[in-house]
Scaffold this active site. Structure first.
Site, PDB file in Angstrom:
ATOM      1  N   HIS A 109      -4.942  -0.612   4.638  1.00  0.00           N
ATOM      2  CA  HIS A 109      -6.388  -0.356   4.525  1.00  0.00           C
ATOM      3  C   HIS A 109      -7.032  -1.416   3.657  1.00  0.00           C
ATOM      4  CE1 HIS A 109      -4.939   1.077   0.703  1.00  0.00           C
ATOM      5  NE2 HIS A 109      -6.188   1.063   0.262  1.00  0.00           N
ATOM      6  N   ASP A 111     -10.220  -1.343   0.642  1.00  0.00           N
ATOM      7  CA  ASP A 111     -10.851  -0.261  -0.112  1.00  0.00           C
ATOM      8  C   ASP A 111     -12.302  -0.022   0.311  1.00  0.00           C
ATOM      9  OD1 ASP A 111      -8.508   0.147  -1.423  1.00  0.00           O
ATOM     10  OD2 ASP A 111      -9.076  -0.941  -3.230  1.00  0.00           O
ATOM     11  N   HIS A 268      -4.343  -4.006   2.190  1.00  0.00           N
ATOM     12  CA  HIS A 268      -3.154  -3.728   1.393  1.00  0.00           C
ATOM     13  C   HIS A 268      -2.512  -2.398   1.760  1.00  0.00           C
ATOM     14  CE1 HIS A 268      -6.629  -2.247  -0.901  1.00  0.00           C
ATOM     15  NE2 HIS A 268      -5.826  -1.311  -1.389  1.00  0.00           N
ATOM     16  N   ARG A 283      -7.778   2.015 -11.929  1.00  0.00           N
ATOM     17  CA  ARG A 283      -8.424   1.244 -10.871  1.00  0.00           C
ATOM     18  C   ARG A 283      -9.927   1.134 -11.117  1.00  0.00           C
ATOM     19  NH1 ARG A 283     -11.656   1.887  -6.731  1.00  0.00           N
ATOM     20  NH2 ARG A 283     -11.212   0.895  -4.746  1.00  0.00           N
TER      21      ARG A 283
HETATM   22 FE   LIG Z   1      -6.486   0.693  -1.798  1.00  0.00          FE
END
Ligand SMILES: [Fe+2]
Length: 292
Positions: A109, A111, A268, A283
């Site tokens: 995917h 983000d 990723h 994150r």
């Molecule tokens: Fe991700």
């Protein structure tokens, strides 16, 4: 790119990724150092800064220098020390409750591609990394969507030019259930929280101008205007192509790694091979434009 006085890079693979040496995020970056990091990110799509020791506030301050933070309401419950701009990614359960998003990224995917304005960049900081018998677990794989696009045969480039695809969190959640991954912590109807969106199949990078493949196995449901069988066949062939080993960098995490990546120029995949062995990362998502 020109190295600054103290910073330099080494490539992670011939096509993708750079480790940046000589930058201490905790000490703060001057504008020349930050420009070097941004230029390295645009040139190599993934940058790695090892041996960092930063507070959530320092991670936020560093991430904001790539652009404004993007917070997705789905994950706001998992924030470290009340820091709104960060999301905890972890399999750790405390007092019967997960402290972070589990099984994050376990399908290829990029983000936020299910949003009208996806994450432009992501900055992930490793605080706890699982090992088994000396082997690092929980690697993250990155693939270069620009190198993959450029390597497509001319007839495929012509076939996909101008096409748009539906990117869908609802589709993603259904795929995760199919492969027994934990679903994102969504209450209610996923489609209400994040309605399906259309994006170009080939996206032009807003900074570099490079064309990037912008369909992913994890989030893309279909290509607009094609019959389902033709859409499935075309998407499957693009997914196979983008995962070819020459486009891929496999990151083996170490505690103290700060990894920043470009969500237009890469996709990723997180390897979930660590079971209950604790893993903890913070994150930060950085907002970007509507893809064109
Ligand atoms: Fe991700």
């Amino acid at each position: 790119m020109q190295a600054t006085k103290a910073a330099s890079t080494t490539p992670l693979t011939p096509l993708l990724g750079a480790e940046i040496h000589g930058i201490d995020i905790d000490a703060g970056l001057d504008e020349e150092q930050m420009a070097f990091v941004r230029d390295s990110l645009h040139a190599r799509s993934v940058v790695l800064l090892r041996n960092q020791d930063i507070s959530p506030q320092k991670q936020v301050a560093f991430s904001k220098r790539f652009g404004p933070p993007l917070r997705v309401s789905l994950f706001t419950q998992y924030k470290p020390e009340g820091v709104d701009e960060l999301t905890v990614v972890s399999n750790i359960v405390k007092n019967g409750k997960p402290i972070g998003v589990m099984d994050a990224g376990a399908l290829w995917h990029t983000d936020g591609s299910y949003l009208q304005r996806p994450d432009m960049y992501t900055v992930l900081y490793a605080l706890e990394i699982p090992h088994l018998n000396g082997k690092v677990l929980g690697d993250t794989l990155f693939t270069s969507t620009s190198a993959a696009y450029e390597a497509l045969p001319a007839e495929t480039k012509a076939r996909i030019a101008g096409l748009r695809a539906v990117n869908s969190l609802t589709h993603h959640v259904a795929l995760r259930r199919k492969v027994n991954l934990k679903a994102p912590p969504v209450t209610g109807n996923v489609g209400d929280v994040a309605p399906d969106v259309e994006h170009p199949v080939v996206r032009v990078h807003p900074n570099t101008g490079r064309k990037c493949l912008f369909v992913t196995e994890g989030h893309t449901k279909s290509i607009v205007g094609l019959e389902p069988a033709e859409s499935d066949e075309l998407l499957a062939s693009l997914y196979e192509h983008v995962k070819r080993p020459e486009f891929v960098y496999r990151h083996k995490w170490r505690v103290g790694d700060v990894l920043a990546w470009d969500n237009c120029a890469t996709q990723h995949l997180a390897i979930t091979d660590y079971g209950d062995t604790p893993r903890l990362l913070h994150r930060a998502g950085i907002a970007g434009p509507v893809p064109v």
